[in-house]
Design a protein around this motif. Structure first.
Motif, PDB file in Angstrom:
ATOM      1  N   UNK A 167      13.339  52.437  56.353  1.00 32.06           N
ATOM      2  CA  UNK A 167      14.130  51.461  55.586  1.00 32.06           C
ATOM      3  C   UNK A 167      13.825  50.024  55.966  1.00 32.06           C
ATOM      4  N   UNK A 218      15.252  62.116  70.514  1.00 28.98           N
ATOM      5  CA  UNK A 218      14.866  63.105  69.508  1.00 28.98           C
ATOM      6  C   UNK A 218      14.407  62.373  68.240  1.00 28.98           C
ATOM      7  N   UNK A 255      23.873  51.788  69.544  1.00 29.21           N
ATOM      8  CA  UNK A 255      23.366  52.504  68.392  1.00 29.21           C
ATOM      9  C   UNK A 255      23.529  54.010  68.513  1.00 29.21           C
ATOM     10  N   UNK A 256      23.624  54.501  69.764  1.00 29.07           N
ATOM     11  CA  UNK A 256      23.781  55.946  69.958  1.00 29.07           C
ATOM     12  C   UNK A 256      24.794  56.189  71.063  1.00 29.07           C
ATOM     13  N   UNK A 282      13.653  60.436  49.002  1.00 31.70           N
ATOM     14  CA  UNK A 282      14.973  59.771  49.121  1.00 31.70           C
ATOM     15  C   UNK A 282      14.825  58.294  49.458  1.00 31.70           C
ATOM     16  N   UNK A 326      14.321  62.467  64.737  1.00 31.46           N
ATOM     17  CA  UNK A 326      14.870  63.248  63.637  1.00 31.46           C
ATOM     18  C   UNK A 326      15.421  62.351  62.553  1.00 31.46           C
ATOM     19  N   UNK A 327      16.299  62.915  61.768  1.00 33.85           N
ATOM     20  CA  UNK A 327      16.867  62.164  60.646  1.00 33.85           C
ATOM     21  C   UNK A 327      18.160  61.462  61.032  1.00 33.85           C
ATOM     22  N   UNK A 328      18.846  62.020  62.028  1.00 33.23           N
ATOM     23  CA  UNK A 328      20.145  61.466  62.410  1.00 33.23           C
ATOM     24  C   UNK A 328      20.056  60.624  63.680  1.00 33.23           C
ATOM     25  N   UNK A 329      18.819  60.288  64.095  1.00 33.56           N
ATOM     26  CA  UNK A 329      18.644  59.471  65.294  1.00 33.56           C
ATOM     27  C   UNK A 329      18.802  57.994  64.956  1.00 33.56           C
ATOM     28  N   UNK A 330      19.493  57.268  65.834  1.00 37.56           N
ATOM     29  CA  UNK A 330      19.464  55.802  65.789  1.00 37.56           C
ATOM     30  C   UNK A 330      18.937  55.324  67.129  1.00 37.56           C
ATOM     31  N   UNK A 379      13.585  59.113  60.932  1.00 37.76           N
ATOM     32  CA  UNK A 379      13.167  58.890  59.547  1.00 37.76           C
ATOM     33  C   UNK A 379      13.796  57.645  58.922  1.00 37.76           C
ATOM     34  N   UNK A 380      14.971  57.255  59.423  1.00 42.31           N
ATOM     35  CA  UNK A 380      15.644  56.078  58.872  1.00 42.31           C
ATOM     36  C   UNK A 380      14.856  54.784  59.142  1.00 42.31           C
ATOM     37  N   UNK A 425       9.478  63.677  50.122  1.00 43.35           N
ATOM     38  CA  UNK A 425      10.837  64.015  49.699  1.00 43.35           C
ATOM     39  C   UNK A 425      11.408  62.946  48.767  1.00 43.35           C
ATOM     40  N   UNK A 428      19.339  48.634  61.887  1.00 45.39           N
ATOM     41  CA  UNK A 428      18.141  49.458  61.763  1.00 45.39           C
ATOM     42  C   UNK A 428      17.906  50.339  62.983  1.00 45.39           C
TER      43      UNK A 428
END
Lengths: 525, 525
Positions: free
Chosen positions: B486, B458, B446-447, B121, B460-464, B482-483, B119, B477
C-alpha cells in the motif's frame, strides 16, 4: 439557537479573550453581529487536553454508537433550519439554492460515513491463524485491525462553509475513524461555524460521548492554527485552502519532534482537454457547458476548469467564440470574501497585462464585490515559458492554451503540475489518441473524467478528490468520499493475544459481523 | 556468477568512477575483493531517467507477468547458491543458518507479493455505477483503482543483507505495486548486493520488461543517496536504518519542490512488560526466553528487546538472576560492521557509566569485533529523568526498569516514544490489568504481542512492522507483510470513461477476476 461569538471547548462555551473579529456580509462588506472572541493559547491547550483525554474512550465506543452520533450531527444541522441557511448566505454571498444543496451534501456525507462505520471494511480486519505444528517453526496467531490515529485538527475552508468546514468531510471522516476533532473555524464564516459547532456539541452530549470529542476555536491571527498543528497531542491535520497556507502547515508538521500527516487540498487548475474530433463535432455545445461550469458558484471550486488545452484551428476558434458569447451573458456574482475578490481581480489583471495573453471576453459587470467572469487565450510556447500562466486564479477565470500540433499538446500536458481533475472532451474517433494520453493523465491527477467538468464532486465510494502535489499534500489519499476515512487510521497487529483480551472485531466468532480477510484470501462476509 | 564491483544501471553493468570502496570481512575487518566503484551524479541521472521511462510501461503489464517476474527474482536468487551465502556470511559475520534462513524469507516475500499481485485486492477496485435517472441530478459513473506511485528509491539495510536489502521487502513490495526501483546498496555488504542485483537484472531481461525497472547504485559517500531522494523523478523512498539517517531523508523529501513519502523504519527499543502474576509464576522461564531473544543475531534486530518493565520485588529479582545466569553463558557474536560494533561498545559503556544504572551482568568475552551481551537495571525515576536511557543501543544490550508500583509502571509506559513492538508477559490473573493497558499500548506500537518477543517477524497478511515515530516515519504503514504494498500505491478515479478505454480491472465483466466493491457494498469476488 443563537450565535454568541463564543469558543466551544468540549461541552463548554465561553468567550475567547485574544482579540475579536466579526463576520462580514459578503455582498456589502458590512460587519455582522455578534463579535467572535479569539482563542488564546490556554484555550488551545484546553481543547487539546480534552481531545487527548477523550481519544481512547471515544475510539472504543461501539461502531453503532459512533454511526448514530454521526447521524445525530446531521439531524442537529438540519434542525438549525433557516437560521443556518440565512447566516451562511450572508457570510458567503452564496445563493440559497447553493447553501441548501451544500447542506444536503454535508448531511449526506455524515450519513455516508455512518454507513461506512457500520459496514466495517475500514477496519481492514486480517487474521492469520496460528499454526502450532508448522515446521521448522510454529506460526504465531496474528490479527490486524485499523485503529484511529489520534486527535485531528481540521481547518474550515472558505469555499465550502458547510461541506468542508466545521462538520464537513474532514471532520466527518475523522470522527468516523474514531478521532476527536478540533476545528479551527474559517474567519470568513464564523456565525455559520458556531451554529454548526453547537449542533455537534449537542450530539456529543446526547450520545454520552466524552466532551473532548469536539471543540471549535476562533483565531484572530494565525497563532492558534499554527499552534494546533504543532501541538504534540494532535496526530493529523485536515486542511482545504491555498497552496501557501497548506505548505506552511506541512512545514510545521514536518518540523515537529514527532512529524504527523497533513492532508492539505490546495491548488489545482483542472485542465480540460478538447480532443480534435469532439471539438469539431460539438465545440459549441461544449463551450456552453464549459461556461456553466466555469461560472458555477462564482468559480470558487477547487475543481473549477481554469485551463483549456486544444490544438489550434477553426474548430477551436469556433469554440472560443461560442464560449465568449455565453460568457458575455454571465452575470457577475458575489465572491466569498473581499480578500478573495481582491485576489481574483489581481489575478485576472495579471493575465490581462501579460504580453503573451489575449483577453477573449468577459462576463457582465456587477456590484462592488462581485466577480466578472473572464476568458483568456495564450500560445503553448508562452504557457511553457514560465510558471506565471500555470498558477491558479481562484474564481471564474480560465485560460485557453492554443497548441500548434499534437506534439505541443503533449508537451503542455507533461509540463502540468499535479491536479485534482483532468477532463477530456472526446468522440469515438479520438479514442486512439486518448489511449496514448491516459497513462500521463493518471500520473497527473486524482480523477480523470470524460465529457464533463470537474465541478460537481460526487460523494461516493469510488470518488478521489485528491492528486499529486500541489493539488494535495498527500497523493495517496482523498478528502471526499468514503475512502477519506483511511487518512485517520493506522494498522495495529496483535500477536497471540488471548481470546479474552481481543477487540471484538478480531474475535473468532466475528460478533460485529465485519468483513475479514483470513490468511490473505478474499474477504469473507 | 562473479562479482565485478560494477554499478547495475538498467541492463548495463559498468564501473562507477566516483571513488571506490571494498567490502570488509566482519569478523576480521580485512578488506575483500573486488573494489566497488562509486556512482556519480551522471549515473544517478541515468538510473532515474531509465526508471521514469520504464514506469508507465511496467505498471501497465499484465498482473500475471508482474507476479511471474517476482517469482523469477526469487528463483534467480536461489540459483546463486552458496556463492551468495558465503559472501553474505563474510560481509556480515552472520551464521550460515541465519543467512540461509534469511534467504528463505527473502524468497518467501517475493513469492508472497506475487500472490498479492495475482489476487488483486491491492487494486482496491470500487465501482459506483451511473444512475442517469437520479433526481435532482443524474449520477455519473465512477470507478476507482489504485495505481503505482512512481519510481521508488530503496536503501538497503545493514542488518538484513537479504530480506531488507536489494531484493528485500521494500523492493518486493514496490515492484509488486508496479513501481520501478533504484536501490542504493548498503556499503556493509556490496558483494551480496551486486549478486542479488544481478539476479534481478536477469529476471528483468527474461521477462521482457523495460530495463529501467531496476538499477543498483553504490555510493562512496552520501551524495548519491541524498541525490536520489531529492530527484524529482523519484516518488517514494523505502529505508531501514538509524534514526539520524531516516530523519535526514525525511527532511530532504519534505524540502523538495514536490514533497514525497518516505517510509523509514528507524528506532525502537521494543519494551517488554512483565506483569506481576506471570512474573511470579514463570519468571525463570521468561528470563531464559528473554536472553535467547536478546542475543539472537547479536541483537541486531529492529525488534530486539531493549527494555524490560516490571514492578520491583522478589519476583523481578529472581527474573534478573535467572537472566544474568543465562546471559553469562551467552557467547559473544561478531557484529555486522566495525562501525556498529563501535557504537554498541559506546552505548553499553554509556549505560555502565550512568550513575542511575546498575550493571547486572554480561555475556562471554569474544574476539575483537564481537559483541558481548549486557544487561542493566535502573529505577523508574532515573529512566523518566531524561531521554538518555530511552535511546536504542543497537545490539544485545537491554535495560530493566524497576518500577515501585503500578502507577509508576504506567507512568513509564506513557513516557515511551513510538515503538515497533511492545511485548506483554502475562497470566490469566493479569488480564484485568492488561485490559486497562491495551489502549495505551496500541497507541505506542505497531504490534502488541503476548508471551513472546518481537524478534521473529512473521511475513504474513496480518503483520504490522511499523509504528509511531520514531519507530517509523509513517505510522499508517508497515514495511513487512502483504500490507506493505500500500505504501507505493495511490488511488485514481475515472468518471464516465467509455468502456473501450477502461483499464481491464475496471471493466464491467471483470475479466481479471479481481475483488471489487460495488456501490460501497461488501467486496464481491
Amino acid at each position: 439557537m443563537s450565535m454568541t461569538g463564543q469558543l466551544l471547548i468540549g461541552q463548554r462555551a465561553y468567550r475567547g479573550e485574544n482579540g475579536e473579529f466579526r463576520g462580514l456580509d459578503a455582498a456589502t462588506g458590512q460587519t455582522l453581529e455578534p463579535a467572535f472572541g479569539g482563542a488564546g493559547l490556554a484555550d488551545l491547550d484546553r481543547a487539546c487536553s480534552l481531545a487527548e483525554a477523550a481519544f481512547d474512550d471515544y475510539r472504543a465506543r461501539p461502531l453503532e454508537q459512533r454511526a448514530a452520533f454521526l447521524e445525530s450531527i446531521a439531524s442537529h444541522i438540519l434542525a438549525l433550519g433557516d437560521e443556518l441557511v440565512e447566516r451562511c448566505m450572508q457570510e458567503t454571498g452564496l445563493s440559497r439554492g447553493r447553501i441548501e444543496g451544500e447542506r444536503g451534501r454535508t448531511v449526506g456525507q455524515l450519513r455516508l460515513f455512518a454507513e461506512v462505520v457500520r459496514q466495517g471494511s475500514f477496519l481492514n480486519v486480517r487474521i492469520d491463524p496460528a499454526q502450532p505444528d508448522r515446521k521448522p517453526l510454529p506460526k504465531v496467531d496474528l490479527r490486524l485491525r485499523n485503529i484511529a490515529i489520534g486527535p485531528v485538527a481540521v481547518f474550515g475552508a472558505s469555499n465550502f462553509p458547510l461541506a468542508f468546514s466545521v462538520a464537513g468531510g474532514d471532520t466527518a471522516s475523522a470522527l468516523a475513524a474514531g478521532c476527536p476533532v478540533i476545528v479551527k473555524a474559517h474567519s470568513a464564516h464564523p456565525g455559520t461555524s458556531e451554529l454548526v459547532g453547537r449542533a455537534i456539541q449537542q450530539a456529543v452530549s446526547l450520545h454520552g460521548l466524552p466532551e473532548g470529542v469536539f471543540s471549535l476555536l476562533f483565531d484572530t491571527g494565525r497563532s492558534i492554527g499554527q499552534g494546533l498543528v504543532g501541538d504534540s497531542r494532535i496526530k493529523a491535520v485536515g486542511f482545504t485552502g491555498s497552496r501557501t497556507g497548506g505548505v506552511a502547515l506541512m512545514n510545521i508538521a514536518a518540523d515537529r519532534e514527532e512529524p504527523i500527516p497533513v492532508y492539505a487540498e490546495m491548488s489545482s487548475i483542472n485542465p480540460v482537454l478538447l480532443l480534435p474530433h469532439a471539438l469539431r463535432e460539438r465545440g459549441a455545445v461544449m463551450a456552453n457547458e464549459f461556461v456553466v461550469s466555469l461560472t458555477l458558484g462564482a468559480g470558487q471550486f477547487c475543481t473549477n476548469p481554469g485551463l483549456i488545452l486544444a490544438i489550434d484551428g477553426p474548430a477551436l476558434r469556433l469554440f472560443e467564440e461560442a464560449a465568449v458569447e455565453a460568457l458575455e451573458k454571465a452575470a457577475a456574482q458575489t465572491m466569498l470574501t473581499t480578500g478573495i475578490h481582491g485576489s481574483y481581480c489581481q489575478g485576472t489583471e495579471r493575465l490581462r497585462a501579460h504580453a503573451g495573453v489575449e483577453t477573449l471576453g468577459q462576463g457582465l459587470e456587477g456590484e462592488r464585490y462581485q466577480a466578472r467572469a473572464a476568458l483568456f487565450a495564450t500560445s503553448a510556447v508562452a504557457f511553457l515559458q514560465g510558471l506565471a500562466l500555470r498558477e491558479e486564479v481562484f474564481g471564474p477565470a480560465s485560460l485557453i492554451v492554443r497548441c500548434n500540433n499534437e506534439a505541443q499538446f503533449k508537451q503542455v500536458i507533461s509540463a502540468l503540475e499535479g491536479q485534482l481533475t483532468i477532463a477530456l472532451h472526446i468522440s469515438e474517433a479520438d479514442y486512439p489518441q486518448v489511449r496514448g494520453l491516459l497513462p500521463t493523465l493518471e500520473n497527473k491527477a486524482g480523477r480523470v473524467l470524460v465529457n464533463g467538468f470537474g465541478t460537481g464532486v460526487e460523494v461516493g465510494h469510488a470518488m478521489v478528490h485528491g492528486g499529486p502535489f500541489p493539488a494535495t499534500s498527500d497523493t495517496r489519499t482523498t478528502s471526499v468520499g468514503s475512502l477519506a476515512i483511511k487518512r485517520f487510521l493506522r494498522p495495529v497487529s496483535y500477536q497471540d493475544l488471548p481470546a479474552a483480551l481481543l477487540p471484538l472485531e478480531l474475535a473468532d466468532a466475528n460478533p460485529l459481523d465485519v468483513p475479514r480477510q483470513i490468511n490473505g484470501g478474499r474477504v469473507h462476509d
